[in-house]
Enzyme design. Structure first.
Site, short mmCIF file in Angstrom:
data_model
loop_
_atom_site.label_atom_id
_atom_site.label_comp_id
_atom_site.label_asym_id
_atom_site.label_seq_id
_atom_site.Cartn_x
_atom_site.Cartn_y
_atom_site.Cartn_z
N GLY A 1 0.81 -1.22 0.00
CA GLY A 1 0.00 0.00 0.00
C GLY A 1 0.84 1.27 0.00
O GLY A 1 1.84 1.36 0.71
N GLU B 1 12.80 0.32 1.65
CA GLU B 1 12.70 0.12 3.10
C GLU B 1 12.56 -1.36 3.37
O GLU B 1 12.07 -2.11 2.52
CB GLU B 1 11.48 0.86 3.66
N THR C 1 0.49 5.51 -9.38
CA THR C 1 1.36 6.43 -10.11
C THR C 1 2.17 5.65 -11.16
O THR C 1 2.29 6.09 -12.31
CB THR C 1 2.33 7.13 -9.12
N ASP D 1 -8.80 -1.86 -7.50
CA ASP D 1 -8.71 -1.50 -6.10
C ASP D 1 -10.00 -0.77 -5.71
O ASP D 1 -10.41 0.16 -6.39
CB ASP D 1 -7.50 -0.57 -5.93
N1 LIG Z 1 8.01 9.38 -6.77
C1 LIG Z 1 7.07 10.11 -6.17
N2 LIG Z 1 7.33 11.36 -5.78
C2 LIG Z 1 6.40 12.11 -5.17
N3 LIG Z 1 5.17 11.69 -4.89
C3 LIG Z 1 4.84 10.44 -5.25
C4 LIG Z 1 5.76 9.58 -5.90
N4 LIG Z 1 5.15 8.40 -6.14
C5 LIG Z 1 3.91 8.50 -5.65
N5 LIG Z 1 3.71 9.73 -5.11
C6 LIG Z 1 2.50 10.23 -4.45
O1 LIG Z 1 2.27 9.38 -3.34
C7 LIG Z 1 0.89 9.10 -3.18
C8 LIG Z 1 0.65 7.60 -3.23
O2 LIG Z 1 0.98 7.12 -4.52
P1 LIG Z 1 0.03 6.08 -5.26
O3 LIG Z 1 -1.38 6.47 -5.13
O4 LIG Z 1 0.59 5.87 -6.61
O5 LIG Z 1 0.33 4.80 -4.36
P2 LIG Z 1 -0.43 3.38 -4.36
O6 LIG Z 1 0.60 2.36 -4.16
O7 LIG Z 1 -1.29 3.28 -5.56
O8 LIG Z 1 -1.33 3.56 -3.08
P3 LIG Z 1 -2.57 2.60 -2.63
O9 LIG Z 1 -1.94 1.36 -2.09
O10 LIG Z 1 -3.25 3.41 -1.60
O11 LIG Z 1 -3.38 2.37 -3.86
C9 LIG Z 1 0.19 9.87 -4.29
O12 LIG Z 1 -0.25 11.10 -3.76
C10 LIG Z 1 1.26 10.11 -5.32
O13 LIG Z 1 1.06 11.30 -6.06
MG LIG Z 2 -3.34 2.94 -5.75
#
Ligand SMILES: Nc1ncnc2c1ncn2[C@@H]1O[C@H](COP(=O)(O)OP(=O)(O)OP(=O)(O)O)[C@@H](O)[C@H]1O
Ligand SMILES: [Mg+2]
Ligand SMILES: [Zn+2]
Length: 338
Positions: free
Chosen positions: A31, A238, A37, A61
């Site tokens: 998560g 991490e 992204t 999701d």
């Molecule tokens: N490399 C990055 N630099 C800055 N911000 C980032 C980066 N990658 C992701 N983010 C930001 O971090 C947040 C979480 O990213 P994202 O939604 O892609 O994660 P996810 O793994 O899909 O989360 P979830 O498990 O909740 O679906 C978003 O606000 C996104 O814009």
């Molecule tokens: Mg997501």
């Protein structure tokens, strides 16, 4: 291949972006690491680099974050991203499908079929996700085969739910084998009753089961073919994320699903002259895990993505961010997306 021939794969996503036969690309990981992204960025690069192909990005999701990432509303029917000719998005609600299926037998409160459905769905973990996934595939297949469909998709990219979900979801061929066995058993038991019950659409259930059988076969064949299906693991540098990624990779291997690309996201790349102690410490930790990954995953495409100065939202920012998938970020370079 001898040791001498071995070369570390490029630290970028070019092999996926230029691939000609991939039909399914899964993007998964823990998560919050950046799955949405990353899957959006991969899709954008695919679409930009292959203008003659059509791409569909799907979120399975329940949190439905494609709409958030692109800043426009998507739903259960595919729709093109504003500003893109060959990229569509679609958000699926995994809970609605199983309700649909149960609704077929819900008309009469006390019939044995209802008990049978309850039995089926409670006895097999992950069945709801598996069923909703089947519905997605069916939806896509229908869209691709009907004449009225405007678009036929060359490649479908999945923004999957966090790790635990993903793993269950990939067991679906096994899950369906169990479901079908159970169904046959129960159908035998209730054989005489099934045909004679009023108000219950048994045909529709039977048809669904037949559909599921066919789709299970399709998935068994396509998902284990590395020319057709691949899985991109997203993580951060991490301990916990690495640990979970390794588990995920082993699990994928056990299902025979190809995985050759890992995106390590949100890297600081702090420079020596940076006076910030916190960034220095964090960057040092990240470098330690990056070093471990370089060794452990030397035969993977290891794509290192920078933590940028802003949320990565909207087509413009996503497009800028996505370029680092092709031309890797050089430490010290700009992390502004504006
Ligand atoms: N490399 C990055 N630099 C800055 N911000 C980032 C980066 N990658 C992701 N983010 C930001 O971090 C947040 C979480 O990213 P994202 O939604 O892609 O994660 P996810 O793994 O899909 O989360 P979830 O498990 O909740 O679906 C978003 O606000 C996104 O814009
Ligand atoms: Mg997501
Ligand atoms: Zn700092």
């Amino acid at each position: 291949m001898s040791d001498l021939d071995f070369e570390t794969p490029d630290p970028n996503l070019k092999s996926i972006i230029t691939h000609d036969t991939l039909k399914w690309i899964f993007v998964g990981g823990k998560g919050g690491v950046g799955k949405t992204t990353s899957s959006s960025s991969i899709s954008i690069q695919l679409a930009l680099n292959n203008p003659n192909k059509q791409y569909l990005l799907i979120s399975t999701d329940p949190a439905h974050n494609l709409s958030d990432a692109f800043g426009e509303k998507f739903g259960k029917d595919a729709r093109k991203v504003t500003g893109m000719d060959n990229l569509s998005c679609m958000e699926i609600d995994p809970t609605s499908t199983i309700e649909d299926l149960s609704a077929d037998v819900d008309m009469d409160g006390n019939n044995p079929l209802k008990g049978m459905m309850a039995d089926l769905t409670s006895s097999i973990p992950g069945i709801d996700e598996a069923l909703s996934f089947m519905e997605v595939i069916k939806h896509i297949k229908n869209q691709n085969s009907t004449e009225k469909a405007e678009i036929s998709y060359d490649t479908i990219i999945f923004d999957t739910a966090p790790t635990g979900h993903t793993l269950r979801f990939l067991q679906l061929p096994q899950t369906f084998s169990k479901l079908l066995a159970k169904f046959d058993e129960l159908a035998g038991q209730f054989g005489g009753l099934l045909g004679s019950m009023g108000g219950v659409d048994t045909n529709s259930m039977m048809n669904k089961m037949t559909e599921l059988k066919e789709l299970t076969k399709l998935i068994n064949e396509q998902f284990t073919d590395p020319d057709v299906t691949t899985f991109v693991v997203v993580c951060i540098a991490e301990f916990l994320s690495l640990y979970e990624s390794e588990r995920l990779i082993q699990e994928l291997n056990s299902y025979g699903i190809d995985v050759n690309t890992i995106i390590v996201n949100q890297l600081l790349f702090t420079q020596k002259e940076d006076p910030c102690k916190r960034c220095q410490a964090r960057s040092k930790m990240q470098n330690k895990y990056l070093g471990e990954m370089d060794e452990l995953y030397e035969d993977f495409h290891l794509v290192k993505m920078p933590l940028v100065n802003t949320e990565v939202r909207g087509l413009e920012k996503l497009t800028k961010f996505s370029k680092f998938l092709v031309e890797p970020y050089v430490p010290g370079g700009s992390v502004d997306l504006d």
